[in-house]
Design a protein around this motif. Structure first.
Motif, short mmCIF file in Angstrom:
data_model
loop_
_atom_site.label_atom_id
_atom_site.label_comp_id
_atom_site.label_asym_id
_atom_site.label_seq_id
_atom_site.Cartn_x
_atom_site.Cartn_y
_atom_site.Cartn_z
N SER A 1 -22.59 30.59 35.41
CA SER A 1 -21.98 29.34 34.98
C SER A 1 -20.80 29.66 34.07
O SER A 1 -20.88 30.52 33.20
CB SER A 1 -22.98 28.46 34.25
N TYR B 1 -18.00 28.66 31.15
CA TYR B 1 -17.88 27.82 29.96
C TYR B 1 -16.52 28.12 29.34
O TYR B 1 -16.24 29.28 29.00
CB TYR B 1 -19.00 28.13 28.96
N ASP C 1 -25.73 18.24 31.69
CA ASP C 1 -25.06 18.08 32.99
C ASP C 1 -24.37 16.72 33.01
O ASP C 1 -25.01 15.68 32.85
CB ASP C 1 -26.09 18.18 34.13
N TYR C 2 -23.03 16.73 33.17
CA TYR C 2 -22.26 15.49 33.12
C TYR C 2 -22.66 14.48 34.20
O TYR C 2 -22.39 13.28 34.08
CB TYR C 2 -20.76 15.79 33.25
N ARG C 3 -23.34 14.95 35.26
CA ARG C 3 -23.73 14.03 36.34
C ARG C 3 -24.86 13.09 35.93
O ARG C 3 -25.19 12.16 36.66
CB ARG C 3 -24.12 14.84 37.58
N PRO D 1 -16.64 21.07 40.15
CA PRO D 1 -17.45 21.16 41.36
C PRO D 1 -17.46 19.89 42.21
O PRO D 1 -17.87 19.93 43.36
CB PRO D 1 -18.86 21.46 40.82
N GLY E 1 -16.44 15.04 38.27
CA GLY E 1 -16.09 15.95 37.18
C GLY E 1 -14.60 16.15 37.05
O GLY E 1 -14.06 16.21 35.94
N SER F 1 -18.84 20.27 29.46
CA SER F 1 -19.99 20.13 30.35
C SER F 1 -19.57 20.30 31.81
O SER F 1 -20.27 20.93 32.60
CB SER F 1 -20.66 18.77 30.14
N ASN G 1 -18.99 23.86 32.43
CA ASN G 1 -20.25 24.61 32.46
C ASN G 1 -20.93 24.54 33.82
O ASN G 1 -21.85 25.33 34.11
CB ASN G 1 -21.20 24.07 31.38
N GLN G 2 -20.52 23.57 34.66
CA GLN G 2 -21.08 23.46 36.00
C GLN G 2 -20.25 24.19 37.06
O GLN G 2 -20.60 24.20 38.22
CB GLN G 2 -21.19 21.98 36.38
N LYS H 1 -19.26 27.35 38.96
CA LYS H 1 -19.98 28.59 39.26
C LYS H 1 -19.00 29.66 39.76
O LYS H 1 -18.04 29.36 40.46
CB LYS H 1 -21.06 28.35 40.32
#
Length: 382
Positions: free
Chosen positions: A17, A19, A78-80, A314, A318, A373, A376-377, A379
């Motif tokens: 992940s 950041y 997780d922003y989702r 992703p 986002g 955030s 951070n998602q 990858k």
């Protein structure tokens, strides 16, 4: 043999992940620099009001610390989650936030505190005052991102933009009624997010015309806003142009390298509340052109990091969140510097992370946490 090597290579690759520590450190530096400038610009004013020289620094520092804690906490979520339904009331968190922001804007119009002739704050007693329009910026970014992701291809036609505008109209109207400058910022955020999400750009020329007409309408219905245009055109002769004129004197007297940190003369009562929206003028006076350019470059780097996260996100949700935060910061930096240099009529827009305002800095830090955030998602393989 080749197959064995490929399998071993695949095992060695691990997904990690991402950041964005660059964004984090840039944000923290701007906040810390803002605290230094607030102390420099407010210590004299605080003493004239029989307060401790560090009064405004302490209040801003508390808000900044709370904001940093919230930023770190939010960045690990997780922003989702904002587009998931809450378990009990079966409503999405982003929709609930939009409703809550609308309620606060109605409340402040009816029961809000009047400060400097403006009803924009809610008194929280010992905790100070809270400005709901700052929270509405976060609500706008999340809600518009959500609405667009429901049917992104509709934005290829102008009716798709109007669909988003209709959803935002109640909140935008409530804000613009008492705070046109914040209304312009929120309308700009919505416009840019829709523009980025749309594949067809031509009809946005018509949208710009409609937005400009609406802004002109809001200016005409309030005589004091027309007065600001007269101040802008006649800043040297208009008696109400004193603050802007003194700000220009401060910028001019700074020269290339400034008079030195804490050595400003214009903050000694010549520029009222110089720690607020006019703080950039004192920055120019004390740190000169060199300091002003350095801070502008830091903001450009911050916007660049937000752009990188936006294009690497992703999913569309986002990416749009990152675009919204990028637009928010960019608009406020441009408008603030344009106002203090008298490039546009005066309007109350703070300089992000640097101007005094606990609600503003805390909410901005929460926004940065949401973008972190998103980062951070992302990858990557190593």
């Amino acid at each position: 043999m080749a197959l064995d090597r490929a399998e071993r290579s695949a095992k060695l690759k691990k997904v990690h992940s991402y950041y964005d520590y660059s964004l984090l450190f840039l944000t923290l530096f701007l906040v810390c620099f803002g605290l230094v400038m607030i102390y420099s610009t407010s210590s004299y004013t605080a003493q004239t009001k029989n307060l401790a020289p560090t009064h405004f620094l302490e209040k801003q520092g508390i808000a900044a610390i709370l904001g940093v804690v919230a930023m770190i906490f939010v960045s690990k979520i997780d922003y989702r989650i904002y587009i998931k339904k809450l378990p009990v009331i079966k409503i999405k968190l982003v929709t609930l936030l939009y409703i809550f922001c609308s309620f606060l804007q109605i409340y402040v119009l009816i029961f809000g505190d009047v400060i400097n002739g403006k009803k924009r704050w809610i008194d929280l007693g010992p905790l100070g005052s809270f400005q709901p329009s700052e929270l509405s910026k976060v609500g706008t970014i999340l809600f518009v991102s959500y609405i667009i992701t429901l049917a992104p291809r509709q934005l290829d036609k102008i009716k798709g933009f109007f669909r988003v505008a209709v959803y935002m109209a109640p909140l935008l109207g409530l804000i613009a009624k008492e705070n046109l400058s914040t209304g312009i910022v929120i309308a700009g955020i919505m416009f840019v997010m829709c523009f980025v999400a749309s594949k067809k750009k031509a009809y946005f020329f018509w949208v710009v015309g409609i937005l400009v007409t609406a802004i002109v309408g809001f200016i005409i219905i309030e005589p004091y806003r027309i007065g600001r245009i007269d101040i802008w055109l006649n800043v040297e002769t208009n008696e109400n142009g004193f603050q802007i004129l003194q700000g220009l004197y401060a910028i001019a007297s700074g020269g290339i390298f400034g008079t030195g940190l804490g050595e400003s003369m214009q903050k000694l009562g010549f520029i009222p509340e110089s720690y607020n929206d006019m703080i950039f003028t004192i920055l120019c006076e004390e740190l000169g052109l060199f300091g002003a350019v350095a801070i502008i470059l830091l903001f450009i780097l911050l916007i660049w990091r937000l752009f990188i996260i936006a294009i690497s996100a992703p999913d569309l949700f986002g990416g749009l969140i990152s675009v919204g935060v990028l637009t928010h910061i960019a608009i406020q930096v441009i408008l603030n510097i344009a106002v203090v240099t008298n490039s546009i009529p005066s309007t109350g827009i703070p300089l992000p992370f640097i101007s005094y305002g606990g609600t503003s800095v805390a909410i901005l830090l929460v926004e940065m946490g949401i973008v972190l955030s998103v980062s951070n998602q992302i990858k990557y393989e190593r």
